[in-house]
Write an enzyme that holds these catalytic residues in place. Structure first.
Site, PDB file in Angstrom:
ATOM      1  CE  LYS A 178      -3.404   0.934  -0.704  1.00 18.47           C
ATOM      2  NZ  LYS A 178      -3.629   1.635  -1.985  1.00 18.47           N
ATOM      3  CD  GLU A 253      13.282  -0.280   0.324  1.00 16.66           C
ATOM      4  OE1 GLU A 253      13.897   0.799   0.392  1.00 16.66           O
ATOM      5  OE2 GLU A 253      13.847  -1.387   0.321  1.00 16.66           O
ATOM      6  CB  CYS A 287      12.415   6.672  -3.754  1.00 17.23           C
ATOM      7  SG  CYS A 287      12.994   5.200  -4.609  1.00 17.23           S
ATOM      8  CD  GLU A 388      10.573  11.910  -1.557  1.00 19.72           C
ATOM      9  OE1 GLU A 388       9.552  11.720  -0.871  1.00 19.72           O
ATOM     10  OE2 GLU A 388      11.203  10.984  -2.092  1.00 19.72           O
TER      11      GLU A 388
HETATM   12  P1  NAD Z   1       2.135   7.382  -0.555  1.00 14.15           P
HETATM   13  O1  NAD Z   1       2.851   7.164   0.725  1.00 14.15           O
HETATM   14  O2  NAD Z   1       1.129   8.455  -0.642  1.00 14.15           O
HETATM   15  O3  NAD Z   1       1.376   6.035  -0.995  1.00 14.15           O
HETATM   16  C1  NAD Z   1       2.056   4.811  -1.114  1.00 14.15           C
HETATM   17  C2  NAD Z   1       1.067   3.685  -0.913  1.00 14.15           C
HETATM   18  O4  NAD Z   1       0.659   3.688   0.462  1.00 14.15           O
HETATM   19  C3  NAD Z   1      -0.224   3.815  -1.726  1.00 14.15           C
HETATM   20  O5  NAD Z   1      -0.634   2.545  -2.144  1.00 14.15           O
HETATM   21  C4  NAD Z   1      -1.201   4.391  -0.708  1.00 14.15           C
HETATM   22  O6  NAD Z   1      -2.549   4.101  -0.997  1.00 14.15           O
HETATM   23  C5  NAD Z   1      -0.746   3.687   0.545  1.00 14.15           C
HETATM   24  N1  NAD Z   1      -1.104   4.341   1.797  1.00 14.15           N
HETATM   25  C6  NAD Z   1      -1.148   5.670   2.046  1.00 14.15           C
HETATM   26  N2  NAD Z   1      -1.526   5.878   3.339  1.00 14.15           N
HETATM   27  C7  NAD Z   1      -1.701   4.662   3.905  1.00 14.15           C
HETATM   28  C8  NAD Z   1      -2.101   4.215   5.197  1.00 14.15           C
HETATM   29  N3  NAD Z   1      -2.401   5.074   6.177  1.00 14.15           N
HETATM   30  N4  NAD Z   1      -2.189   2.882   5.428  1.00 14.15           N
HETATM   31  C9  NAD Z   1      -1.898   2.000   4.453  1.00 14.15           C
HETATM   32  N5  NAD Z   1      -1.542   2.361   3.194  1.00 14.15           N
HETATM   33  C10 NAD Z   1      -1.428   3.682   2.922  1.00 14.15           C
HETATM   34  O7  NAD Z   1       3.291   7.541  -1.645  1.00 14.15           O
HETATM   35  P2  NAD Z   1       3.117   7.901  -3.185  1.00 14.15           P
HETATM   36  O8  NAD Z   1       2.792   9.350  -3.277  1.00 14.15           O
HETATM   37  O9  NAD Z   1       2.235   6.911  -3.835  1.00 14.15           O
HETATM   38  O10 NAD Z   1       4.623   7.639  -3.699  1.00 14.15           O
HETATM   39  C11 NAD Z   1       5.623   8.557  -3.579  1.00 14.15           C
HETATM   40  C12 NAD Z   1       6.504   8.279  -2.376  1.00 14.15           C
HETATM   41  O11 NAD Z   1       7.025   6.950  -2.445  1.00 14.15           O
HETATM   42  C13 NAD Z   1       7.727   9.176  -2.349  1.00 14.15           C
HETATM   43  O12 NAD Z   1       7.931   9.663  -1.059  1.00 14.15           O
HETATM   44  C14 NAD Z   1       8.862   8.260  -2.752  1.00 14.15           C
HETATM   45  O13 NAD Z   1      10.125   8.646  -2.294  1.00 14.15           O
HETATM   46  C15 NAD Z   1       8.428   6.960  -2.189  1.00 14.15           C
HETATM   47  N6  NAD Z   1       9.081   5.854  -2.899  1.00 14.15           N
HETATM   48  C16 NAD Z   1      10.067   5.170  -2.263  1.00 14.15           C
HETATM   49  C17 NAD Z   1      10.738   4.148  -2.931  1.00 14.15           C
HETATM   50  C18 NAD Z   1      11.833   3.367  -2.263  1.00 14.15           C
HETATM   51  O14 NAD Z   1      12.119   2.260  -2.702  1.00 14.15           O
HETATM   52  N7  NAD Z   1      12.475   3.882  -1.234  1.00 14.15           N
HETATM   53  C19 NAD Z   1      10.390   3.831  -4.237  1.00 14.15           C
HETATM   54  C20 NAD Z   1       9.385   4.564  -4.854  1.00 14.15           C
HETATM   55  C21 NAD Z   1       8.735   5.572  -4.160  1.00 14.15           C
END
Ligand code: NAD
Length: 500
Positions: A178, A253, A287, A388
């Protein structure tokens, strides 16, 4: 308004609309205009996709494919990605507004995941155990965990898919991916390459849609054995909770608030560039952003002067142009969040020494642009130092010596990465040992490698991606014991060593 490009999703080897027929628009963050129409999947599509993945894993052609053939197919996919890297990068820029130079570099490097793990596929071996039972031949099999749910964010869509998909395929798993609802298009284009590489139907499936409507039914589906998630801490916690109900294997992650630590014996120019690349590259939407810059007080004034001089020259503009250095923030909610944090930092008493608000068209900016922003005189208890932001906002904190740098560096709930700028080898080694972070960079920043394990300490995550270790997330061990003795022994006594 320009005509929207219509995408279909890909389930069980077939292109399809959502069962409901619903769609949603994907916006170009630079123009602020929608450009693509994406299927809005929900539980019905998730069920279809998981069934397809389960069949492919349990009894379909994937289950019968040898590890060597799996590896060959993965390497072919790598070649196809290499041939199409520019096209994929252009789509990602259209969807997430990150720089073409960054997305192009990512997409060109992406094949390495399919080469590396494709090469590992037929090197996954069990062992013959030196059994303590004389009449037992005992060996282990390393088997795929089954159907894997992969959920990724918008900032590096295909790269973060590759970090999960490549080791999972090598292990023999099948999957349902997804993507973020903000950046679905590149993964759907990628699925054309998956078909061309010859992957059997159902091995790789995609459900596009929101976290609530498509993500949650995927995480809770009883046939999903493992959830690999990259995203924010709040969603990560929710995913962890939901997956726990089904006792699924989980890797997470999550976010970071990484300290980038500059000592007075650094090479100043390198450290300034390292500080810039830690926070303004990708407009801070990474991130591993080095969003807390710890500067030794003895060089603070000189360092800040140089940092502001370089940062103030960063060219904002169209992310599709190679000369652009700072692009827009990707999503409208993210844009609001970044501006809110700038307000919070000002209220907390931090000194804004650069930027500090939206960037208009006259400065090369536009609808979702935030100026590269630096706050000085930040203390580590401020929210701007602890939370963050995921935007181009840097917090500068002074420190006296190594002990104080370590104390401040570790005083945060996250532990994804850290940077250290020093020419003193002993100091570098001590810092690397004592900083609680999954990655420590010495005299470099934001260096990521397919061969090197990546993941978080503390609330930055669970499990590791990349490197040989990552494949463990997708494997489970079966122990096989063969009785080579005559007779079956006493049926009422457990067969422990020495009995019977
Ligand atoms: P997000 O958590 O809003 O969304 C990430 C994914 O999770 C999306 O596909 C979203 O649709 C899905 N999602 C959200 N709620 C969900 C739920 N309840 N059940 C299942 N899926 C769900 O994050 P974002 O805004 O898209 O990305 C930014 C975040 O990602 C930042 O906090 C960043 O630090 C983190 N990030 C971490 C890494 C890493 O490797 N550690 C890499 C890139 C980004």
């Amino acid at each position: 308004m320009a005509k929207l490009k219509k995408f279909q999703t890909h389930i069980g080897g077939k292109w399809c609309d959502a069962e409901s027929g619903n769609t949603f628009e994907s916006e170009d963050p630079y123009t602020g205009e929608p450009w693509a129409l994406i299927p809005k999947c929900d539980e019905a599509d998730v069920n279809k996709a998981v069934d397809a993945a389960y069949d492919a894993w349990d009894s379909g052609t994937w289950a019968e494919t040898t590890a060597t053939a799996r590896g060959r197919m993965m390497r072919k996919l790598g070649d196809l990605i290499a041939e199409n890297a520019e096209m994929l990068a252009e789509i990602e820029v259209r969807d997430n507004g990150k720089l073409i130079s960054e997305m192009s570099a990512q997409c060109k490097y992406l094949p390495e995941w399919y080469y590396y793990y494709g090469g590992l596929a037929d090197k996954i071996t069990g062992t013959v155990i030196a059994s303590d039972k004389p009449d037992t031949f005992n060996y282990t099999l390393r088997e795929p965990v089954g159907v894997c749910a992969m959920i990724v964010p918008w900032n590096s869509p295909l790269l973060l898919v590759g970090w999960k998909l490549a080791p999972a395929l090598a292990a023999g798993c099948t999957c349902v991916i997804k993507p973020s609802e903000f950046t679905s298009a590149s993964l759907l284009e990628f699925m054309k390459l998956v078909d061309e590489a010859g992957f059997p139907p159902g091995v790789i499936n995609v459900v596009t849609g929101t976290g609530k409507e498509a993500g949650e039914p995927l995480v809770t589906h009883p046939k999903v054995a493992k959830v690999a998630f990259t995203g924010g801490g709040l969603s990560g916690r929710r995913v962890y909770e939901l997956a726990a109900k089904g006792l699924k294997k989980v890797s997470l992650e999550l976010g970071g608030k990484s300290p980038n630590i500059v000592f007075d014996d650094c090479i100043l120019e390198d450290a300034v560039n390292g500080a810039i690349s830690g926070i303004f590259a990708a407009s801070g939407q990474t991130c591993i952003a080095g969003s807390r810059l710890l500067v030794q007080e003895s060089i603070h004034d000189e360092f800040m002067e140089k940092l502001i001089e370089v940062a103030s020259q960063a060219r904002m503009g169209d992310p599709k142009l190679t000369e652009t250095q700072v692009g827009p923030v990707t999503t409208p909610p993210q844009y609001e969040k970044v501006l809110d944090y700038i307000g919070i930092a000002k209220d907390e008493g931090a000194t804004c020494v650069l930027g500090g608000g939206p960037a208009g068209a006259d400065e090369g900016g536009g609808k979702y642009f935030v100026k590269p922003t630096i706050f000085d005189n930040v203390t580590n208890d401020m929210r701007i130092a602890q939370e963050e932001v995921f935007g181009p906002v840097l917090s500068v904190i002074k420190f006296k010596d190594e002990e104080e740098a370590i104390a401040i560096g570790n005083d945060v709930v996250y532990g994804l990465a850290a940077g250290v700028w020093t020419q003193n080898l002993k100091r570098a080694t001590i810092m690397a040992k004592r900083l609680r972070a999954g990655t420590v960079w010495i005299n470099t920043y934001r260096a990521v490698s397919v061969t090197s394990p990546f993941g978080g300490y503390k609330q930055s995550g669970i499990g590791r991606e990349n490197g040989q270790e990552a494949i463990e997330q997708y494997l489970q061990t079966k122990s096989v014991m063969i009785n080579t003795a005559e007779g079956s022994g006493n049926p009422f006594v457990m067969k422990v060593a020495g009995s019977d």
